[in-house]
Motif scaffolding. Structure first.
Motif, PDB file in Angstrom:
ATOM      1  N   HIS A 265      70.733  62.513  40.345  1.00  0.00           N
ATOM      2  CA  HIS A 265      71.178  63.620  39.505  1.00  0.00           C
ATOM      3  C   HIS A 265      70.119  63.972  38.470  1.00  0.00           C
ATOM      4  O   HIS A 265      69.401  63.094  37.991  1.00  0.00           O
TER       5      HIS A 265
ATOM      6  N   HIS B 139      71.003  64.765  47.871  1.00  0.00           N
ATOM      7  CA  HIS B 139      71.217  63.315  47.919  1.00  0.00           C
ATOM      8  C   HIS B 139      70.882  62.750  49.301  1.00  0.00           C
ATOM      9  O   HIS B 139      70.100  61.815  49.446  1.00  0.00           O
TER      10      HIS B 139
ATOM     11  N   ASP C 252      78.307  61.196  44.762  1.00  0.00           N
ATOM     12  CA  ASP C 252      78.954  62.502  44.657  1.00  0.00           C
ATOM     13  C   ASP C 252      78.031  63.584  44.133  1.00  0.00           C
ATOM     14  O   ASP C 252      76.876  63.315  43.840  1.00  0.00           O
TER      15      ASP C 252
ATOM     16  N   HIS D 134      73.326  70.567  46.973  1.00  0.00           N
ATOM     17  CA  HIS D 134      73.435  69.365  46.136  1.00  0.00           C
ATOM     18  C   HIS D 134      73.590  68.113  47.012  1.00  0.00           C
ATOM     19  O   HIS D 134      72.859  67.130  46.842  1.00  0.00           O
TER      20      HIS D 134
HETATM   21 ZN   LIG Z   1      75.641  64.435  43.138  1.00  0.00          ZN
END
Ligand SMILES: [Zn+2]
Length: 146
Positions: free
Chosen positions: A100, A93, A146, A89
């Protein structure tokens, strides 16, 4: 193994916390398997550390610092599959510039998909690596993601 560890820690490559190295290596294998070898040097250059992240964050990508932080408490207690998923994940990014995606994606915004991640592993892999071409790229407007 030792040679690879030394290699990851050599000066031209970013620091990797010891506990993250197996997941970095596995991610690199997956990137190669899915034809994304061009991104391997970018993964190697990243600094990846364990940190005490605030709130519910389990991982953060700092795109302008080529850095990933993973929550130490999460990393100690998470399953093998969860750590793999979170590593992919954050690399999504920081390396693939992915935003997302919802709902059934490694790039979904909250928590982990476990145990769905393991039961639909192939589907998630296909979606993630296809996503590196087809999905909208993130518009970096903050210092971390995040
Ligand atoms: Zn994320």
């Amino acid at each position: 193994m030792l040679a690879l560890l030394l290699n990851l820690r050599s000066t031209e490559k970013g620091f990797k916390a010891e506990a993250t190295i197996p997941y970095v290596e596995r991610s690199i294998e997956l990137y190669k398997l899915y034809g994304k070898s061009a991104y391997v040097s970018k993964i190697n250059a990243l600094e990846i550390r364990l940190a005490n992240l605030s709130g519910k964050h389990i991982g953060l990508c700092y795109p302008f610092q080529d850095k990933i932080e993973l929550d130490r408490d999460f990393w100690i207690t998470a399953t093998d599959a969860e750590k793999e998923e979170v590593m992919l994940h954050e690399l999504g990014h920081c390396v693939l510039d992915l935003d997302h995606s919802e709902p059934f994606s490694i790039m979904q915004a909250t928590g982990t998909l476990f145990p769905l991640y393991t039961s639909l592993y192939q589907e998630f892999m296909d979606e993630y690596f296809d996503c590196s071409i087809m999905c909208p790229k993130v518009e970096w407007d903050g210092s971390k993601y995040d």
